[in-house]
Design an enzyme around this catalytic site. Structure first.
Site, PDB file in Angstrom:
ATOM      1  N   GLY A  76      55.517  46.397  35.410  1.00 28.38           N
ATOM      2  CA  GLY A  76      55.766  47.478  36.363  1.00 28.38           C
ATOM      3  C   GLY A  76      56.556  48.601  35.706  1.00 28.38           C
ATOM      4  O   GLY A  76      56.425  48.872  34.508  1.00 28.38           O
ATOM      5  N   SER A  77      57.431  49.228  36.508  1.00 28.47           N
ATOM      6  CA  SER A  77      58.090  50.454  36.050  1.00 28.47           C
ATOM      7  C   SER A  77      59.026  50.260  34.875  1.00 28.47           C
ATOM      8  O   SER A  77      59.389  51.233  34.217  1.00 28.47           O
ATOM      9  CB  SER A  77      58.862  51.075  37.200  1.00 28.47           C
ATOM     10  OG  SER A  77      57.984  51.361  38.241  1.00 28.47           O
ATOM     11  N   THR A  78      59.464  49.032  34.609  1.00 24.15           N
ATOM     12  CA  THR A  78      60.321  48.844  33.436  1.00 24.15           C
ATOM     13  C   THR A  78      59.593  49.294  32.173  1.00 24.15           C
ATOM     14  O   THR A  78      60.207  49.662  31.188  1.00 24.15           O
ATOM     15  CB  THR A  78      60.739  47.363  33.253  1.00 24.15           C
ATOM     16  OG1 THR A  78      59.575  46.557  33.335  1.00 24.15           O
ATOM     17  CG2 THR A  78      61.731  46.932  34.325  1.00 24.15           C
ATOM     18  N   ASP A 132      61.566  51.119  44.247  1.00 26.30           N
ATOM     19  CA  ASP A 132      61.109  50.728  42.913  1.00 26.30           C
ATOM     20  C   ASP A 132      62.261  50.165  42.091  1.00 26.30           C
ATOM     21  O   ASP A 132      63.409  50.422  42.365  1.00 26.30           O
ATOM     22  CB  ASP A 132      60.489  51.940  42.199  1.00 26.30           C
ATOM     23  CG  ASP A 132      59.660  51.476  41.021  1.00 26.30           C
ATOM     24  OD1 ASP A 132      59.030  50.404  41.128  1.00 26.30           O
ATOM     25  OD2 ASP A 132      59.661  52.163  39.991  1.00 26.30           O
TER      26      ASP A 132
END
Lengths: 774, 384
Positions: A361-363, A774
């Site tokens: 994901g956003s990492t 998020d």
């Protein structure tokens, strides 16, 4: 043929004849003998007798050849076999090396125990094959060892020279057995030998790293398995030449080959950091009811050393096959059952930080940002637009409906805007982008010294085979491919340390039992991935993510934590909650000393709370704080920190003072007051809430009693859930209660359940949380 | 004129050396076994010494008795032997041991009538053939009657059963008959069908074939049928050139059952190595050579046949024993003469050596074809 043989014999006979003057006459008389029918043929007699001499001589020479053949041709082979049957061997197990943490604290230790074994053949002969005496001995032994006498008898009756009776018993019990067998019974063929048993003093601490060992002290998982050859040492042996019953023979000397102890292994793990990390994910697992467990990694970004690595659920390596907490089966058999063993390997034994893969994901946006910045397609100040982005028939939205509109790139990272990262990834281009992916170490094993990491091929299969633009677009914000936590943690190390991808390390040093260093492992730079400049830029941006952006819940005043949230949905597991929330962080942002990655799998909390920013960030922030405090990293409070910090004061003792004196004192402490009972200035204070010496936030209200008592002045605790800080403060104030505000945003947790009766003036801790998607 | 003649020195020497080696090796091989079974490690040493002394006395006494006098009583001995063989096979009279009834228990010792039979048969055949060797050329008139006698003795031995002795006696008888002049064609006529029949018998049954073939690969079943052969091979192989040293055998620690008996040669090879085994074999060669020489120089046909009979008895026993020990033949109970432990058998071997020595004393340069009985008559008259 026949006639020539005869001639030969004849001529040989002549030779003999000439040596021993036998028979000139007999040859002459032979003729006469042949004429007389019943007279013996003496020539033939001698020839035939001589022939027999040849037969016997040849036969004996053949026998001599056989002896030589057995001794010289087959000699070695038979001698080896003979040695095997004539020699009784008892193994002495070497002491298995200790596994230490980086500071020399023992994590896996071998303790001395005893093992009871028997030479059944010799024992029976020693007791003159008397079944009564054998039974008596078996019963006596079984009682001490807490065994079934029948089982002991079975062992005693085996046709064998060596059997175990019971292995790895306490030395104390071993001494009792020795006393019974040797002193009391005078038996020679039961042995009590020193043995060693693996012991993990901290229970489940670092269980997945350490692994565990089997009954023969062999490593079965983790470092115990990976470095088994290093740890186990060389077994020694006691060898005896024995008779057929296994009794040592008189002139045989007991040959003793000493065991060589195994080497000690020093891990890069820090016991304390490991403890913090495990506690953090365990608490998270309980709080969020994580359906698929959790994993966390703490690394030193400058060296690649793994300081802690945790996986949940875990196990106690002292009893690896104990029933896991989530199993209800009352007939749990552990390793005795194939199914139970399989279950253990699939659940508690899994090292999720290395064995499992997930969608980051956003990492992963930190990687995309790094590539884009390094390639110069964007700068922190570049203006970008966050609005739904259409590509190949798909529309990519930001988590905030409609997007964030126009902003600079820095804020796009703060806000974790998907459409912006799609644009940047596309700007870098397929070929270059995936080159960065590989440079950061993805699609390849990290080579961490522990078993179970996926292979290069398995890793590659978790990515798009021949990526198209749409694949690149979703990869840009970290979706539709999988990586392992250790890969992401390593990549964050490279981002944090100035751009060098380090090989993650778990083993620091190997030394022998006397402390001599056998092998030292130095940090290894795999490659330079990004420039020092780019690294610095991202460090600043990611620090902003925590101080101002989606990572706010990880904020710790005084510590400059940089990080990125991550929330990903998996398509297959809707029934279990389908979300993986994570937080990747490093700190301090200007000079990183730790990288922390936290992955929480399938939290079972309210839908709107399922995000990395809400669930993972606070846990990671708290973990960073604990670790930095332990590492004695000094806090540097920013101006904002100073402003936001509410000072705590100790409540002064007011009892016995007059009301006016008490008010005076409270004002000096910066506290408010309410007087219950007589308001007269000279009334004497009889009681107070909170009591003296309590630490409370400034501006709190202290209740002073001139009449009545706090016990009679109770209010129920209100429900503050989902109230803002202001709302919650007002509610509490109206009720006459004090509030201690932790965090910002919406109230998530309160110290007391709603309805709990509280004395007016009491201080209640309330935790607030920013709701970030998020 | 009576003339004192010399013994065959080399024969006497060989016998004495072998006997001495036997006593030493029996002690070495048996001490642990004796200590284990009798709680006295000298158990077999004492008995071996005793029997050797008795045997030696017996040998010297017999060596002073003219073999021709002995030969006269051979039919009587033969009868006695047959009676004893019948008696021993009767349960209650013969002692049973290891599923075979071969012994008379005399209290202080046991006695095997088959031992007596070996000697009796040799003497009887020699005695009879000296008179009838001319007839041997004929099959039914000459050879068959002797074969029937041998067959009858074999039958008695099979009753016990004592196969190895039956084989031995048959082989010795064949040697005597062969030397006495029986036709090779006749032996072939009887031997070939007999061997063929025996082969058929073995092949016809899977079980028997397996048993027979088992000895070819004793390692196929080292704990069962191959046990003795395997442990014997271990012992021999452990000896190498110079051996482990006297008394240092490991295989005698009950790995080889009754190591002082039939398998003593493997203990010799283990303790004294190839050198020791070579020495023993050379001593036997020497003995056989002297024996054959005595038979060739015997004063008459009877003496010659008796000498070759006795020599081949020792030779065949030695060869079969070593063949068994080296796993060249299937395991069968055959002691090594002079060296294996054994009470009465030792006595009979030494007695037969006495006869051989006596024949050697009567060696002549001029072979006298006159019949033994006549010669004896002349000897009595002082013509010898």
């Amino acid at each position: 043929m026949k006639s020539s043989k005869r001639k030969n014999i004849k001529s040989m006979h002549h030779k003999t004849a000439s040596k021993a003057p036998v028979d000139l006459k007999s040859v002459r008389k032979k003729k006469r003998a042949e004429e007389i029918p019943n007279q013996p043929n003496t020539g033939m007699l001698k020839r035939r007798e001589f022939f027999m001499l040849l037969v016997f001589t040849l036969s004996l020479f053949f026998m001599l050849y056989r002896v030589g053949f057995i001794q010289f041709v087959k000699g070695e082979e038979y001698q080896k076999k003979a040695y095997y049957t004539q020699t009784q061997k008892r193994q002495i197990n070497p002491k298995r090396g200790t596994i230490y943490d980086r500071n020399g604290k023992g994590l896996a230790i071998s303790a001395s125990v005893d093992t009871v074994s028997v030479n059944p053949n010799a024992l029976r002969s020693e007791l003159n094959n008397d079944p009564g005496e054998l039974q008596e001995l078996a019963e006596g032994l079984a009682e001490i060892l807490d065994m079934d006498a029948m089982d002991v008898m079975k062992v005693f009756n085996r046709n064998s020279r060596f059997e175990y009776v019971k292995r790895k018993i306490d030395r104390e019990l071993g001494a009792r057995v020795r006393n019974y067998v040797v002193q009391e019974k005078g038996i020679k063929n039961i042995y009590i030998d020193e043995d060693s048993k693996r012991y993990y003093p901290n229970g489940s601490l670092a269980a997945h790293i350490l692994g565990f060992t089997g009954i023969d002290d062999q490593g079965l998982a983790g470092i115990e398995l990976k470095l088994d050859a290093t740890l186990k040492g060389m077994p020694g042996k006691i060898m005896n030449e024995v008779d057929v019953l296994g009794r040592p023979i008189s002139f045989s000397k007991e040959r003793y080959v000493e065991a060589v102890d195994g080497y000690d292994v020093f891990l890069t793990i820090d016991e304390t950091i490991q403890y913090f990390t495990q506690k953090a994910i365990e608490q998270a697992a309980l709080d969020y009811n994580l359906k698929r467990g959790a994993a966390a990694i703490v690394m030193n970004p400058n060296t690649g050393e793994v300081l802690a690595m945790a996986s949940y659920p875990d196990f106690d390596p002292n009893h690896p096959d104990a029933k896991p907490y989530f199993v209800d089966n009352p007939e749990w058999l552990g390793f005795a059952s194939v199914e139970d063993t399989e279950l253990l390997w699939q659940t508690v034994f899994r090292n999720r930080a290395v064995n499992d893969t997930y969608e980051p994901g956003s990492t992963f946006k930190a990687i995309t940002a790094a590539a884009a910045l390094e390639e110069g397609v964007v700068t922190p100040e570049t203006t970008v637009v966050c609005k739904p982005y259409s590509l190949a028939g798909h529309t990519i939205n930001c988590w905030r409906a409609g997007g964030h509109g126009q902003e600079d790139f820095t804020h796009a990272v703060y806000n974790s805007c998907n459409p912006v990262f799609v644009q940047e990834a596309l700007a870098v281009g397929i070929e270059k982008f995936y080159t960065y992916v590989r440079m950061f170490g993805f699609q390849k094993r990290t080579g961490l010294e522990i078993s179970g990491e996926p292979t290069d091929e398995e890793y590659r299969n978790l990515w798009h085979k021949e990526p198209k633009e749409i694949d690149l677009a979703v990869t840009g914000f970290g979706q539709r491919f999988q990586i392992s936590p250790i890969q992401l943690a390593s990549a964050y190390c490279a981002i944090a340390n100035g751009g060098n991808l380090m090989k993650p390390m778990l083993v620091k040093q190997i030394s022998d039992s006397n402390g001599n260093i056998i092998q030292k492992f130095e940090p290894q730079v795999v490659r330079k991935v990004i420039s020092e400049e780019t690294s610095k830029t991202i460090r600043t941006i990611l620090e902003g993510v925590v101080s101002e952006g989606t990572g706010k819940n990880a904020y710790v005043s005084g510590y400059r934590i940089a990080g990125k949230t991550g929330t990903s949905e998996t398509l297959q597991t809707e029934s279990e909650g389908r979300y993986v929330v994570s937080f990747a962080a490093f700190a301090p942002a200007d000079k990183p000393e730790i990288v922390v990655l936290l992955v929480l799998d399938h939290p079972q909390v309210a839908m709107h709370l399922r995000s990395g920013g809400i669930l993972a960030a606070p846990v990671a922030g708290k973990l960073c704080e604990d670790i930095l405090e332990y590492l004695q990293v000094e806090r540097q409070y920013s101006e904002r920190d100073m402003k936001e910090m509410t000072e705590e004061v100790y409540v002064p003792s007011l009892v016995g003072l007059t009301v006016s004196e008490a008010i005076e004192k409270l004002k000096a402490y910066g506290l408010k007051y309410v007087v219950e009972g007589s308001q007269a200035e000279d009334a004497v204070v009889k009681d107070q809430t909170p009591k003296a010496d309590f630490s409370i936030p400034q501006n709190s209200t202290v209740i002073i009693y001139t009449e009545g008592s706090p016990e009679n002045n109770m209010v129920p605790m209100p429900d503050l859930t989902n109230k803002t800080v202001d709302e919650a403060t007002a509610t509490m104030k109206n009720l006459g209660l004090n509030i201690r505000i932790r965090g910002e945003g919406m109230a998530l947790r309160q110290q007391y359940e709603p309805g709990t009766p509280l004395q007016k003036g009491e201080v209640v801790d309330v935790e607030f949380m920013l709701l970030i998607a998020d | 004129m009576k003339r004192k003649r010399e013994y065959d020195f080399w024969l006497l020497f060989t016998v004495m050396v072998l006997l001495a080696m036997g006593v030493i090796m029996v002690f070495s091989a048996s001490s642990y076994y004796a200590a284990y079974n009798w709680n006295n490690k000298f158990h077999f040493l004492i008995r071996q010494l005793l029997w050797s002394c008795v045997g030696l006395v017996c040998m010297f006494v017999i060596s002073n008795i003219d073999y021709r006098r002995l030969a006269i009583i051979s039919p009587v001995l033969m009868l006695i032997s047959i009676v004893l063989l019948i008696l021993v096979a009767i349960p209650g009279i013969g002692a049973k041991y290891n599923d075979a009834r071969r012994w008379f228990n005399l209290g202080f010792t046991t006695f095997q009538p088959s031992e007596l039979m070996k000697l009796s048969l040799i003497m009887f055949l020699s005695f009879s053939l000296a008179k009838n060797s001319g007839k041997l050329r004929f099959f039914f008139r000459g050879l068959v009657p002797y074969l029937l006698i041998v067959g009858f003795v074999d039958l008695l031995l099979l009753l016990e059963p004592h196969y190895s002795c039956a084989v031995l006696i048959t082989l010795v008888a064949v040697v005597i008959l062969f030397c006495a002049g029986a036709r090779i064609f006749h032996f072939l006529a009887i031997g070939v069908p007999t061997i063929a029949a025996a082969a058929c018998l073995v092949i016809s049954s899977e079980y028997r074939l397996q048993r027979f073939l088992a000895f070819l690969d004793p390692f196929a079943d080292p704990q069962g049928s191959g046990y003795q052969a395997v442990n014997s091979l271990y012992a021999i192989a452990s000896g190498s050139i110079f051996g482990r040293g006297l008394g240092k055998s490991l295989q005698k620690y009950l790995y080889i059952p009754e190591p002082q008996n039939d398998f003593i040669f493997s203990i010799v090879a283990e303790e004294l190595g190839f050198v020791g085994a070579f020495t023993v074999i050379v001593l036997f060669l020497l003995l056989i050579w002297r024996g054959v020489r005595i038979s060739m120089n015997a004063p008459d046909m009877m003496g010659s046949l008796m000498a070759i009979g006795i020599t081949s008895l020792v030779a065949i026993e030695t060869i079969i024993n070593i063949a068994v020990v080296t796993a060249t033949l299937p395991v069968t109970g055959m002691p090594l003469p002079f060296i294996s432990y054994g009470g009465t058998s030792m006595l009979f071997v030494l007695a037969s050596m006495g006869i051989l020595l006596n024949i050697s004393r009567n060696s002549v340069n001029n072979f006298n074809p006159v019949r033994g009985s006549e010669l004896l008559k002349r000897a009595r008259q002082g013509e010898g």
